[in-house]
Each structure stands twice: as C-alpha cells, then as structure tokens.
Design a protein around this motif. Structure first.
Motif, short mmCIF file in Angstrom:
data_model
loop_
_atom_site.label_atom_id
_atom_site.label_comp_id
_atom_site.label_asym_id
_atom_site.label_seq_id
_atom_site.Cartn_x
_atom_site.Cartn_y
_atom_site.Cartn_z
N PRO A 126 34.53 53.97 81.87
CA PRO A 126 35.82 54.65 81.84
C PRO A 126 35.83 55.72 80.75
O PRO A 126 36.49 55.56 79.72
N TYR A 127 35.08 56.83 81.01
CA TYR A 127 34.84 57.82 79.95
C TYR A 127 36.12 58.29 79.26
O TYR A 127 36.19 58.41 78.05
N ALA A 128 37.16 58.56 80.07
CA ALA A 128 38.37 59.14 79.48
C ALA A 128 39.12 58.15 78.61
O ALA A 128 39.91 58.53 77.74
N ALA A 129 38.87 56.85 78.84
CA ALA A 129 39.61 55.82 78.09
C ALA A 129 39.25 55.82 76.61
O ALA A 129 40.05 55.36 75.78
N GLY A 130 38.07 56.33 76.26
CA GLY A 130 37.66 56.35 74.84
C GLY A 130 38.53 57.29 74.01
O GLY A 130 39.20 56.85 73.06
#
Lengths: 307, 307
Positions: B190-194
């Motif tokens: 979930p790249y954007a969650a970082g």
C-alpha cells in the motif's frame, strides 16, 4: 546473520558523516542532498568474475567494490555522500570474511569522508557484492559523456595501466612487484579531480574502468565526435616499463587499454587551463571513433589486439 | 550484453519521470531531491533463495524485486523517486528472461510514477537481483522504527497472510487459487499509505517483510516498548480461511506470521484518527516484546511455532 545484522555490527562504533541523518538499521537510510539533486550509481562485483580471494584479501575487495562506485560519482563532477551495500554470501563463508569485506568498504568510504549507510545481506551461491553510491553536485551541473566538442583537449587524471600490469603479474603466478599488484587489488581513483574538472569547465567526463581507448569510445559515441590520443603526450611510467620488460609485455598497451585503475578522463575547452593533476593526452575533432596518433589502434605486434 | 546494455535497451522508449534529470547510460543517474534529503534502501534477491523461476515468471520476479524496495521507501513516509538495478546473470540465461525481468521492474516502478534510472549487469553463477530505491520526504520527518510510545495504537495497511498462503499452495504443488498464488508472486504494497501515515502523525512505521509479529518485534525493540496484538481486531480474510481449510493449515497463523506481503505497520497516538486504509490491530504499552491477546504467541497447536 540476519538482514542488516553484519552491516550494523561492522558499522557500530564508526562515525557517520554529518550528512547521514539515519544510518543502517531502519527500513531505509536518510542522507542530506543539499544540492536538491542526487547522483546515484550501482556496480556489482562477483567472485571469480571480478575478483579472486586468493589474489586479494576480503578487505581489499571491499575497498575496490566501493572505489569503483565512488569513482562513478566523481566522474559526474559530484562528491560522494554515502554508500549502500548488498551482499550475497555463500552459507559457508566465514563471518570474519564478510566482516573484513564490510570493513574494507568502510575504509574506502572514509577516504572521502562518508560511510556505509545501509544495506542488505542474503544467502547466495557465490560471493556477490553490489554497491550503490550517492553523491551531491554542490550546485554544479553534472558532467556527462555527451558534451565533448571538436577542438576540446582530452585530459586524464589518475593512473593508467597499473592495474593491468598487476593483473598480468598475478596471472603469471607472481605476487610482486607490490606497486603494480597493489594497484590491481585496490585502485586509487583521483576522487577530488572530478569536481575540480567540473569547476574548470570540463565538457565531458567518465571514469576509465574498461580501458582508456575503450572508454574514450563511449565519450566519442555519446558526443558524436572523433577523439585522437597522442602517444607523445601519454606518459608510460618507468615502473610499468620495467614490469613489462620482465614479462615480455608492452607497457604502453597497458596504459592505452588497461582497465580498473578508475582514472578519470575528460574533455576541456582548449582555452582553459587544466586543473592540477590533469594532463593532456589528445584532442577532439569532428567525426567519429577513437584513434591513436591518427590511426586505428591495433595493439603491439605479436601481442593482444584491442577490439 | 555489456554494462548498461540491457537496462538501456529495455529503458529505451519508456518515459522517465520528470524528476529524473539523467537516466541510464552515463557513469551515474541524476534525480531531483526536492526535499534536500534523500531516502535510500537496497534489497538483494537470489534465485532459489528468494524466488523460483518455476513458480514465478521473470516479469513477476522483477515486479517483486522492485516492490520490496519501494515498500521500504513508503515505510519511511517517503515517496519513491527512482530505482537502480544490479543484475548478476548466469551466462546461459536467455536474454529474453533478463529483458522480462527488467520489464517487470519497470512495470512496478511505473505503479508509483517512477522509472529504472540506472544499473549494472554482470555475469554470476546464479541469478542475483539487487535493487536500490531512492525516495523523497516532501518536507515530512522520516518515520523510523524507534518512535512508538506507550498508549499508541498499532495499525496496519495492506494485506497480511496472503503471500504465506500462496507459498503454502505452491509448496504443495498447486498453482491455484490464483488470488493467493498471485499475492505470493507479486505483492501489492500500500505505497500511498506510508506518506499518509506520516502526515497523520505516525510515531513509528516499518514494512512487514518477515511477518507481522516478527517485524513488530523490531519496532518494540527499537522503541523500547511492549506491543500487544488483539486477535479480535485482526481480520482473517474469508479467502485465506478457505485455503487454509483445504490445506489443513491455520489462516490466522498466516496473518500473524506470514511475510512478503509488504503491508505497512505503524503506531499512532491514540487520539489521532487513523488515515484511510489503516486498521487498528493492537496497542503499545510500557515494557518489551510482542504478545497476542496478552500472551506469548505459540502458534496453532500441531502447526509451526513462532519462535
């Protein structure tokens, strides 16, 4: 030994540079990039392909693996800011060997005031070392391979032919003279000469890893120019002549075609004074390809041919 | 194929991101680092150790090799800006396989709007892939593993247990269900969650590569806190329960201990609303170590024990 385990262990107690905001042990490292741009390069070295542990110590291999990457950073006109290390180690590799390797990497990095800021260590069937170096341009434009112009002077900084001489000596089963064998084990790239060339207006630059003529071929191709090397300008060190004479080899051939010394080669406008440590070796003209004294280089007769 | 040759070839015709000032083909790449700091991470994947070409296509392996690195960048709260690739290829590796690998790397990089900006390709006895990812913090502070505080909520974004389920299926000689096998072949971090977690005030974060409990152990150790996971809050997807039931395995065990999904796990102050995509799974307290519902996790009886 676990992910990061050994790299963290060898790193513990060593001082990171002020530009290292976060070193090994987290998901990623954080480095300052004051220029607002970052220069990045990766090289992979494999045992038996790029190095032999019966010819070099692990410490020397570690130094060389970092040196070839720092040299790429210098060749852009940048200063290095940190290195990351990926190590693939055979399960039976003694941990002391891996520690020595990483210790050598640290030593080379510290030559330019930086550290090993992160990495990964895994199992592999043969010892594989990948190093990534990062650098900062300090406000200068990167010097690429494509900016050489007809009329420019070709110049070199650092040693040529020493590593090839060392390799020839090792290949014949000798361990000396130490001067050339040591040059093969650990190159001494002229790190500071890269940024200095950029400041002095270098129009193109690269590091000599394959050999002078071969690498000049990359500049000639990328810049769409012809390059002529003038042998009267190319110094052949006395030490190399002696070694060549003992082995029945040709020292000039080593200088023109030997790789792995990580010298820097660059082109400068003819009206610029070359910075300290740089020496002219030829000229750029309209056309294509690389020549030596106006002719295609064929190598010494009875010896290995170039290309 | 020569240094850069294949990487350049696969890269030709693809569009680099606007932040890539110089791509493959020179001594180094140049990327924008607008924050003035750069985040950097390296992971190495070796054939037979980290992947099998009879279980995954080269394209899938390439995607995974990039995904595990991009996930490390996200886990710092940063956005990726570029990847560099070091490939060690057996001499008999068909060039189509290497091309597919690099093609897969490009595809995963493009999921987050970046490209393969450089690399090196060499001979090696087994296929070895090292990827370095760089990222930008966009003005945020990096979220490390050491900031969790007693009272924080533990939360996760992304999938847990899916890759372990897929690995179990493949290990029994099956190729389906595709949902879990595909999750093992190519994770969907979930790249954007970082970056969203960083914006929401996450106090610590890392990506789950070894397994939830194992990786929470790293946060607990680095932050000098205790972490309790509450199974009532940990969702066990119906799909995993079905697969586990067919294999006589325990789906909850996969969720708690399975690695390689590259979920993100983070801690947040209890008074903050969790960003979209994040779900609470436990709490931070004074003390040390990781527990499940207050007890040391022993694994399902008759099944593999966790530590």
């Amino acid at each position: 030994m676990g992910e990061f385990g050994l790299i963290e262990q060898v790193t513990a107690g060593r001082e990171q540079s002020p530009g290292t905001l976060l070193g090994p042990g987290d998901d990623a490292a954080v480095l300052r990039a004051p220029d607002g741009r970052v220069v990045a390069t990766t090289d992979v070295l494999v045992e038996q392909v790029h190095f032999r542990l019966d010819w070099s110590t692990p410490h020397q291999v570690g130094r060389k693996a970092v040196a070839v990457n720092l040299s790429d950073i210098a060749a852009m006109g940048a200063v290095p800011t940190g290195v990351l290390v990926g190590l693939g180690c055979p399960p039976d590799l003694p941990s002391s060997v891996a520690e020595e390797l990483v210790g050598g990497m640290w030593e080379e990095a510290q030559q330019v005031g930086i550290g090993v800021v992160g990495g990964d260590m895994v199992s592999a069937s043969s010892l594989t070392i990948s190093v990534t170096a990062l650098g900062d341009l300090q406000g200068r434009e990167p010097v690429t391979r494509s900016g050489a112009r007809p009329g420019d002077v070709v110049a070199v900084a650092g040693r040529l032919g020493w590593s090839a001489a060392g390799l020839a000596v090792l290949g014949r089963g000798f361990r000396s003279p130490v001067a050339v064998v040591g040059a093969h084990r650990v190159p001494e790239p002229p790190y500071a000469a890269g940024p200095q060339a950029a400041l002095a207006g270098a129009t193109s630059m690269m590091d000599v890893s394959d050999g002078l003529l071969s690498d000049l071929g990359h500049i000639a191709a990328a810049s769409e120019v012809a390059i002529d090397v003038r042998t009267e300008q190319v110094e052949v060190p006395q030490r190399l002549s002696e070694v060549a004479s003992a082995l029945g080899a040709d020292a000039r051939h080593w200088v023109l075609t030997g790789g792995e010394d990580q010298a820097l080669v660059a082109t400068f406008p003819a009206d610029r004074e070359l910075p300290e440590g740089w020496r002219a070796i030829g000229a750029v003209a309209e056309g294509s390809g690389v020549t030596v004294d106006g002719f295609t280089y064929e190598g010494p007769s009875g010896w290995e041919h170039w290309r």
